[in-house]
Design a protein around this motif. Sequence first.
Motif, PDB file in Angstrom:
ATOM      1  N   SER A   2       0.837  -1.205   0.000  1.00  0.00           N
ATOM      2  CA  SER A   2       0.000   0.000   0.000  1.00  0.00           C
ATOM      3  C   SER A   2       0.873   1.257   0.000  1.00  0.00           C
ATOM      4  N   CYS A   4       2.339   4.701   1.145  1.00  0.00           N
ATOM      5  CA  CYS A   4       2.534   5.350   2.443  1.00  0.00           C
ATOM      6  C   CYS A   4       1.881   6.733   2.429  1.00  0.00           C
ATOM      7  N   ARG A  52      -3.110   3.310   5.645  1.00  0.00           N
ATOM      8  CA  ARG A  52      -2.672   2.220   6.530  1.00  0.00           C
ATOM      9  C   ARG A  52      -1.297   2.466   7.105  1.00  0.00           C
ATOM     10  N   SER A  53      -0.367   2.907   6.257  1.00  0.00           N
ATOM     11  CA  SER A  53       1.008   3.080   6.755  1.00  0.00           C
ATOM     12  C   SER A  53       1.473   4.502   6.468  1.00  0.00           C
ATOM     13  N   PHE A  54       2.374   4.962   7.305  1.00  0.00           N
ATOM     14  CA  PHE A  54       2.765   6.376   7.291  1.00  0.00           C
ATOM     15  C   PHE A  54       4.287   6.479   7.339  1.00  0.00           C
ATOM     16  N   ASP A  55       4.828   7.408   6.546  1.00  0.00           N
ATOM     17  CA  ASP A  55       6.285   7.584   6.614  1.00  0.00           C
ATOM     18  C   ASP A  55       6.705   8.997   7.016  1.00  0.00           C
ATOM     19  N   ARG A  80       1.151   5.855  17.702  1.00  0.00           N
ATOM     20  CA  ARG A  80       2.005   4.667  17.596  1.00  0.00           C
ATOM     21  C   ARG A  80       1.214   3.371  17.809  1.00  0.00           C
ATOM     22  N   LEU A  83      -1.528   3.311  14.455  1.00  0.00           N
ATOM     23  CA  LEU A  83      -1.099   3.375  13.052  1.00  0.00           C
ATOM     24  C   LEU A  83       0.226   2.636  12.870  1.00  0.00           C
ATOM     25  N   PHE A  84       0.456   2.177  11.642  1.00  0.00           N
ATOM     26  CA  PHE A  84       1.803   1.680  11.338  1.00  0.00           C
ATOM     27  C   PHE A  84       2.613   2.872  10.829  1.00  0.00           C
ATOM     28  N   VAL A  85       3.522   3.369  11.670  1.00  0.00           N
ATOM     29  CA  VAL A  85       4.415   4.460  11.268  1.00  0.00           C
ATOM     30  C   VAL A  85       5.797   3.842  11.074  1.00  0.00           C
ATOM     31  N   LYS A  86       6.380   4.030   9.907  1.00  0.00           N
ATOM     32  CA  LYS A  86       7.666   3.388   9.609  1.00  0.00           C
ATOM     33  C   LYS A  86       8.718   3.800  10.646  1.00  0.00           C
TER      34      LYS A  86
END
Length: 369
Positions: A2, A4, A52-55, A80, A83-86
């Motif tokens: 997905s 980012c 879904r994911s964050f950078d 944290r 969410l999925f934060v890289k």
Amino acid sequence: MSTCFGLYVHIPFCRTKCPYCAFDSAPDQDDLIDEYIETLCDEIAARPEQARSFDTVYFGGGTPGLLSEEHMGRITDFIRSELFVKPDAEWTIEVNPGDVTIDKASFWVKKAGFNRISLGVQSFEQNELDFLGRRHDVQDALDAISDCQMTGAKICIDLIQGLPGQNTEQRMRSVHKAASLKPSHISVYELTIDEGSAFHAAGAKFHRPDQDAAADGYLATSKYLRGKGYLHYEVSNYCLDTFDNMAAHNARYWQGRPWLGVGASAHSFDGTRRWWNVRGAAAYIQAMNQAENAIEDTEALTDDQLRLERVALGFRWMGGVARADLHADGVDDKLARLVREKLVMIRDDRVHSTVEGFLIADALARVLA
Ligand code: SF4
């Protein structure tokens, strides 16, 4: 895999309202902070499925640095957990120099997890800070920068130029001072009198620099900072030595990459559609309580609108514009002339503004799109 997203979190609280500011922020709302923070958590939990994911994570305002450790810890812990934060994500917080202490700076970096602190210094000249209605003085700014630098986070210094009666030499004083402190990033904005600001409401008629004087100051700033090792990578932005020091969150706006904005007046963009929340902390809380979202409006962009945005933004930063996105009549002749005038460069089928081109980035987009 997905795409980012970036996460923008708007904190609309300030101690005082600066007279040039039209952002969604206001003083005297401390009684709303508890509920506002919980509402932000609700909005994050109810985010669109594709986010879904964050950078990148960016806390802006307003004054995020005003939040207590309890409030800031609550929202950063929630992000944290939810969410999925890289792990290598850029986490930026905007702060005002008057709010920084060594303990607060240490909390932001060591506990809340920010790795980039953006300081609204605006000027190192006291008379300019007074004109801009800032609450901090020059010594506060120097102390704040030193405290933040001790944390090991990347430091960004924001400056404002183009004050009434300011000549190039006066513009350069704050630029010289900022560069001597070697922050990883410097932003230099031209003062604008935006609708919604006290300056605008007062109908202030300033003696503003004429266009030639503003251009001289702009080019002098760029030349000086480039001489000190800063890369002039966007109209108003400079990073030290390497593009790793670029503002990654802001770059996603220029690149048209998606982001989710939460909080009052926050905007979001998923690649083809944008939406934005109602303004004002109280209105935001009320809308979320009533409808479980605070969206004021949504706009679906056509392919041509997306192309025009790519062009407008591309000329404002080093990424440039794909040649195939330029559809103006006679575009080849226009490009050839602009290359001769050293306003654009063409590399690998992309057209890039030069530093001189940055000065007329909006006109380049109009003429070539
Ligand atoms: S400029 Fe910054 S500190 Fe001043 S009122 Fe606006 S958001 Fe608050």
